[in-house]
Design a protein around this motif. Structure first.
Motif, short mmCIF file in Angstrom:
data_model
loop_
_atom_site.label_atom_id
_atom_site.label_comp_id
_atom_site.label_asym_id
_atom_site.label_seq_id
_atom_site.Cartn_x
_atom_site.Cartn_y
_atom_site.Cartn_z
N GLU A 45 -105.49 3.73 -30.91
CA GLU A 45 -104.53 3.54 -31.99
C GLU A 45 -105.11 4.17 -33.26
O GLU A 45 -106.28 3.94 -33.60
N VAL A 46 -104.30 4.92 -33.98
CA VAL A 46 -104.78 5.58 -35.18
C VAL A 46 -104.77 4.58 -36.34
O VAL A 46 -103.72 4.11 -36.75
N VAL A 47 -105.95 4.27 -36.83
CA VAL A 47 -106.10 3.36 -37.96
C VAL A 47 -105.99 4.12 -39.27
O VAL A 47 -105.32 3.69 -40.21
N ASP A 48 -106.63 5.27 -39.36
CA ASP A 48 -106.57 6.10 -40.57
C ASP A 48 -106.63 7.56 -40.14
O ASP A 48 -107.54 7.96 -39.41
N GLY A 49 -105.65 8.34 -40.58
CA GLY A 49 -105.59 9.76 -40.22
C GLY A 49 -104.30 10.13 -39.51
O GLY A 49 -104.19 11.21 -38.93
N GLN A 50 -103.30 9.25 -39.59
CA GLN A 50 -102.05 9.49 -38.87
C GLN A 50 -101.39 10.80 -39.29
O GLN A 50 -100.97 11.59 -38.44
N GLN A 51 -101.29 11.04 -40.61
CA GLN A 51 -100.60 12.25 -41.07
C GLN A 51 -101.34 13.52 -40.68
O GLN A 51 -100.71 14.53 -40.36
N ARG A 52 -102.66 13.45 -40.69
CA ARG A 52 -103.44 14.62 -40.24
C ARG A 52 -103.17 14.91 -38.76
O ARG A 52 -102.92 16.06 -38.37
N LEU A 53 -103.23 13.87 -37.93
CA LEU A 53 -103.03 14.07 -36.50
C LEU A 53 -101.59 14.46 -36.18
O LEU A 53 -101.35 15.31 -35.32
N ARG A 54 -100.63 13.86 -36.87
CA ARG A 54 -99.23 14.22 -36.63
C ARG A 54 -99.00 15.68 -37.00
O ARG A 54 -98.28 16.41 -36.29
N THR A 55 -99.60 16.13 -38.08
CA THR A 55 -99.47 17.54 -38.48
C THR A 55 -100.07 18.46 -37.42
O THR A 55 -99.47 19.48 -37.06
N ILE A 56 -101.24 18.11 -36.93
CA ILE A 56 -101.90 18.91 -35.89
C ILE A 56 -101.05 18.98 -34.63
O ILE A 56 -100.86 20.05 -34.02
N LEU A 57 -100.51 17.83 -34.20
CA LEU A 57 -99.68 17.80 -33.00
C LEU A 57 -98.40 18.60 -33.19
O LEU A 57 -97.98 19.36 -32.30
#
Length: 352
Positions: A71-83
Motif C-alpha cells: 500500500e502506498v503510504v507516501d508517493g502516490q502521485q509520483r507512482l501514478r504519474t510513472i504508471l
C-alpha cells in the motif's frame, strides 16, 4: 512494526501493479492531484537519472494468495504519474526540453531502458498498523526543516508561472555562479527562484514594497496566467538580463552591487530606461533618457558601490550619501527602493 530500506526499479512497480500487488489509494493518502507540468517534470527527472524523495510503502502478506501487498503510504502521485506514462497516457511537453513530444511508446529502446531501470528508494513498513503509519509520519515531521516561503510557493502553485520561474533560475547560473547574486546556501532553499520572481515582478508591477508578502501575492495572481503570456515575459527578462550584464557586468561582478537588493534595483533602473516599467509604488517615475556609454555608466556605478564601503559617509557627495543611507535601511521597503532606484537611474544617465 519494522521498516526496511530497499531499492526497486520502475519495472518492479509496473509488475506489482499488473498483478494487483500495489494499492495506490489507501485511505490515509492525500487526495491532491498533480498538474500536467508537475507530471512532466517528474518523468524528466527519471529520464535524466536525477534523484527524487523516498517512497513509503506499507507491506503485508495476503495469506490467501501468499503474496506481498504493498500500500502506498507516501508517493502516490509520483507512482501514478510513472504508471500513467508507462501506459502511454500522456506525452512530455516543452517542460522536458529536448525530450518534448515523447511518449513511452515513441521513445527509443535506450530511453525506455533508462525509464524502466530507474531505481526508487523505498521505505517498507512491514506489517504496520494504522497507528504505526501515523507514528512514522509524526516522527518524519518532527525532523523536517520548516519550509522557507520560496519552498512553500513551489509546493503550492503549479501554473506556468511557477515552472517558468524555476526553469529560469536553473538556466541563469551565471547570476549565481559568476556574479554571486544569491549564495549557495540560499540557493539550496530556492533563493534563486525568489530572485527571478522579484525580477519578473519589476517587469509586471514596477518598483513596489517587496518581501515575501509581495512574492506570495505575485505567484497567486500569476498562477492562472497562460503559458504563452508567461513565456513572452520570460523572453523579455532574458533579453534585459543579457543586455544589462553585457553592458554593466564589470561594475557588478565582485562588487557590493552584486548583493541581491542592489542588483534588483539596478535591474529595475536599467529595464526602465530600455523599455519602461510600470510606476509601481514610486512617488515619481524618472524620465527615460539616453544611457551613457558603458564605460562611463560603469564608472558611475562603481562610485555608488564604493560609497557603501566608505568609512566616513559625511565626505560623500549628496547622491552617494543618500544611496548609502537607503542601503542600510530596510531594503524591502519602498522608501529605500525608491532612493536606490533614483541613484541607479542617475548613474546610468549621467545626471547629478
Amino acid at each position: 512494526m519494522t521498516s526496511d530500506l530497499a531499492q526497486y526499479r520502475i519495472a518492479d512497480f509496473l509488475a506489482w501493479h499488473r498483478s494487483g500487488q500495489l494499492e495506490l489509494n489507501p485511505y490515509f493518502q492525500r487526495r491532491s492531484v498533480w498538474t500536467q507540468p508537475a507530471r512532466v517534470y517528474l518523468i524528466d527527472t527519471v529520464l535524466r537519472r536525477l534523484s527524487m524523495p523516498k517512497v513509503y510503502l506499507r507491506t503485508s502478506i495476503d495469506l490467501r494468495t501468499q503474496q506481498a501487498v504493498r500500500e502506498v503510504v507516501d508517493g502516490q502521485q509520483r507512482l501514478r504519474t510513472i504508471l500513467d506514462f508507462a501506459h502511454d497516457e500522456f506525452a512530455l511537453t516543452s517542460r522536458a526540453g529536448d525530450l518534448s513530444g515523447l511518449r513511452y511508446s515513441t521513445m527509443n529502446e535506450e530511453l525506455q531502458e533508462q525509464f524502466l531501470s530507474y531505481t526508487l528508494s523505498v521505505e517498507q513498513l512491514l506489517n504496520a498498523s494504522d497507528s504505526d503509519v501515523l507514528e512514522v509520519f509524526a516522527r518524519l515531521n518532527s525532523y523536517t526543516t520548516t519550509l522557507k516561503p520560496a519552498e512553500r510557493r513551489h509546493a503550492e502553485f503549479q501554473g506556468p508561472f511557477k515552472w517558468a520561474v524555476h526553469e529560469a533560475a536553473r538556466r541563469w547560473t551565471p547570476l549565481w555562479e559568476d556574479y554571486r547574486i544569491v549564495s549557495v546556501r540560499d540557493r539550496v532553499r530556492m533563493g534563486d527562484d525568489s530572485t527571478i520572481a522579484e525580477l519578473l515582478g519589476v517587469l509586471i508591477d514596477g518598483v513596489r514594497d517587496g518581501g515575501e508578502p509581495y512574492l506570495n501575492s505575485l505567484y497567486k495572481r500569476m498562477d492562472a496566467e497562460d503559458e504563452e503570456a508567461v513565456n513572452s515575459l520570460l523572453a523579455r527578462l532574458d533579453d534585459l538580463l543579457n543586455d544589462c550584464l553585457d553592458r554593466l557586468g564589470a561594475a557588478i561582478r565582485d562588487s557590493p552591487l552584486a548583493r541581491r537588493p542592489q542588483f534588483l534595483m539596478l535591474f529595475a533602473a536599467y529595464a526602465h530606461q530600455v523599455s519602461g516599467i510600470p510606476s509601481g509604488d514610486l512617488s515619481r517615475v524618472p524620465d527615460r533618457g539616453t544611457m551613457l556609454e558603458p564605460e562611463k555608466a560603469i564608472a558611475n556605478l562603481r562610485a555608488l558601490a564604493s560609497s557603501l564601503e566608505e568609512d566616513d559617509p559625511d565626505t560623500l557627495p549628496a547622491l552617494q550619501r543618500r544611496f548609502r543611507a537607503a542601503s542600510v535601511a530596510s531594503t524591502q521597503r519602498i522608501a529605500s527602493r525608491e532612493t536606490r532606484f533614483e541613484a541607479f537611474t542617475r548613474a546610468l544617465l549621467g545626471r547629478r
